[in-house]
Design a protein around this motif. Sequence first.
Motif, PDB file in Angstrom:
ATOM      1  N   MET A   1       0.846  -1.168   0.000  1.00  0.00           N
ATOM      2  CA  MET A   1       0.000   0.000   0.000  1.00  0.00           C
ATOM      3  C   MET A   1       0.893   1.232   0.000  1.00  0.00           C
ATOM      4  SD  MET A   1      -3.081   0.844   2.556  1.00  0.00           S
ATOM      5  CE  MET A   1      -2.572   2.063   3.717  1.00  0.00           C
ATOM      6  N   LEU A   2       0.696   2.094  -0.940  1.00  0.00           N
ATOM      7  CA  LEU A   2       1.477   3.314  -1.024  1.00  0.00           C
ATOM      8  C   LEU A   2       0.668   4.486  -0.496  1.00  0.00           C
ATOM      9  CD1 LEU A   2       3.043   2.974  -4.574  1.00  0.00           C
ATOM     10  CD2 LEU A   2       4.167   2.644  -2.393  1.00  0.00           C
ATOM     11  N   LEU A   3       1.327   5.303   0.303  1.00  0.00           N
ATOM     12  CA  LEU A   3       0.731   6.553   0.760  1.00  0.00           C
ATOM     13  C   LEU A   3       1.540   7.695   0.167  1.00  0.00           C
ATOM     14  CD1 LEU A   3       0.003   5.778   4.514  1.00  0.00           C
ATOM     15  CD2 LEU A   3      -1.595   5.793   2.617  1.00  0.00           C
ATOM     16  N   PHE A   4       0.847   8.778  -0.140  1.00  0.00           N
ATOM     17  CA  PHE A   4       1.497   9.903  -0.789  1.00  0.00           C
ATOM     18  C   PHE A   4       1.443  11.135   0.100  1.00  0.00           C
ATOM     19  CE2 PHE A   4       0.068   7.042  -4.082  1.00  0.00           C
ATOM     20  CZ  PHE A   4       1.206   6.914  -4.860  1.00  0.00           C
ATOM     21  N   CYS A   5       2.449  11.952  -0.026  1.00  0.00           N
ATOM     22  CA  CYS A   5       2.567  13.186   0.752  1.00  0.00           C
ATOM     23  C   CYS A   5       1.478  14.170   0.314  1.00  0.00           C
ATOM     24  CB  CYS A   5       3.952  13.788   0.536  1.00  0.00           C
ATOM     25  SG  CYS A   5       4.194  15.360   1.396  1.00  0.00           S
ATOM     26  N   PRO A   6       0.701  14.717   1.256  1.00  0.00           N
ATOM     27  CA  PRO A   6      -0.330  15.686   0.877  1.00  0.00           C
ATOM     28  C   PRO A   6       0.249  17.040   0.460  1.00  0.00           C
ATOM     29  CG  PRO A   6      -0.279  15.432   3.249  1.00  0.00           C
ATOM     30  CD  PRO A   6       0.681  14.429   2.688  1.00  0.00           C
ATOM     31  N   THR A   7       1.523  17.290   0.759  1.00  0.00           N
ATOM     32  CA  THR A   7       2.151  18.557   0.416  1.00  0.00           C
ATOM     33  C   THR A   7       2.753  18.547  -0.986  1.00  0.00           C
ATOM     34  OG1 THR A   7       2.727  18.805   2.745  1.00  0.00           O
ATOM     35  CG2 THR A   7       3.807  20.283   1.195  1.00  0.00           C
ATOM     36  N   CYS A   8       3.583  17.516  -1.282  1.00  0.00           N
ATOM     37  CA  CYS A   8       4.304  17.506  -2.559  1.00  0.00           C
ATOM     38  C   CYS A   8       3.961  16.311  -3.443  1.00  0.00           C
ATOM     39  CB  CYS A   8       5.807  17.551  -2.323  1.00  0.00           C
ATOM     40  SG  CYS A   8       6.446  16.120  -1.455  1.00  0.00           S
ATOM     41  N   ALA A   9       3.111  15.395  -2.978  1.00  0.00           N
ATOM     42  CA  ALA A   9       2.616  14.236  -3.731  1.00  0.00           C
ATOM     43  C   ALA A   9       3.672  13.182  -4.018  1.00  0.00           C
ATOM     44  CB  ALA A   9       1.946  14.676  -5.028  1.00  0.00           C
ATOM     45  N   ASN A  10       4.764  13.161  -3.276  1.00  0.00           N
ATOM     46  CA  ASN A  10       5.753  12.090  -3.407  1.00  0.00           C
ATOM     47  C   ASN A  10       5.382  10.924  -2.500  1.00  0.00           C
ATOM     48  OD1 ASN A  10       7.611  13.180  -5.298  1.00  0.00           O
ATOM     49  ND2 ASN A  10       8.360  14.577  -3.709  1.00  0.00           N
ATOM     50  N   VAL A  11       5.963   9.772  -2.744  1.00  0.00           N
ATOM     51  CA  VAL A  11       5.665   8.578  -1.962  1.00  0.00           C
ATOM     52  C   VAL A  11       6.251   8.722  -0.562  1.00  0.00           C
ATOM     53  CG1 VAL A  11       6.021   6.089  -1.811  1.00  0.00           C
ATOM     54  CG2 VAL A  11       5.623   7.142  -4.023  1.00  0.00           C
ATOM     55  N   LEU A  12       5.443   8.381   0.439  1.00  0.00           N
ATOM     56  CA  LEU A  12       5.916   8.408   1.822  1.00  0.00           C
ATOM     57  C   LEU A  12       6.627   7.104   2.147  1.00  0.00           C
ATOM     58  CD1 LEU A  12       2.799   9.921   3.619  1.00  0.00           C
ATOM     59  CD2 LEU A  12       4.891  11.095   2.937  1.00  0.00           C
ATOM     60  N   VAL A  13       7.708   7.197   2.892  1.00  0.00           N
ATOM     61  CA  VAL A  13       8.446   6.013   3.324  1.00  0.00           C
ATOM     62  C   VAL A  13       8.209   5.814   4.813  1.00  0.00           C
ATOM     63  CG1 VAL A  13      10.223   6.191   1.549  1.00  0.00           C
ATOM     64  CG2 VAL A  13      10.542   7.359   3.724  1.00  0.00           C
ATOM     65  N   VAL A  14       8.355   4.580   5.270  1.00  0.00           N
ATOM     66  CA  VAL A  14       8.193   4.262   6.686  1.00  0.00           C
ATOM     67  C   VAL A  14       9.562   4.327   7.339  1.00  0.00           C
ATOM     68  CG1 VAL A  14       7.468   2.524   8.352  1.00  0.00           C
ATOM     69  CG2 VAL A  14       6.218   2.787   6.210  1.00  0.00           C
TER      70      VAL A  14
END
Length: 108
Positions: A1-14
Motif C-alpha cells: 500500500m502506497l501513501l502519498f505526501c499531501p504537500t508535494c505528492a511524493n511517496v511516503l516512506v516508513v
Amino acid sequence: MLLFCPTCANVLVVEEGTQCYRFACQTCPYVQNVSRKISNRTYPKLKEVDDVLGGSAAWENVDSTEETCPKCSHNRAFFMQIQTRSADEPMTTFYKCCNMQCGHRWRD
C-alpha cells in the motif's frame, strides 16, 4: 500500500521514530506518526485461460484407438493430434478414455 505526501505528492516512506513508526516524505519535512496498524491486501484478477483443445466440443467427432488408460486400465481411448510446438517438432497426441465413468485425459 502506497501513501502519498499531501504537500508535494511524493511517496511516503516508513521510518522508525523515537517512540513509534512514522510516514515521512523524503523531499519535504512532512511527517505523520503511525497510530494504528495499517494493512491492505489486493489480489490480482487472473486472466481467463483459453482451452487449447477446443473445449468439450472438440471430442465429439474423434476416432478411437487401442490405447490403455493409465487411470482405469480401459483398453480404448479417443485421440486427436494437435501441432503444439514449432513445425519441425512432431505433433502432440491427446487421449481421452472411452470409459464414460473415467474420462481421464492424457497426452503422449
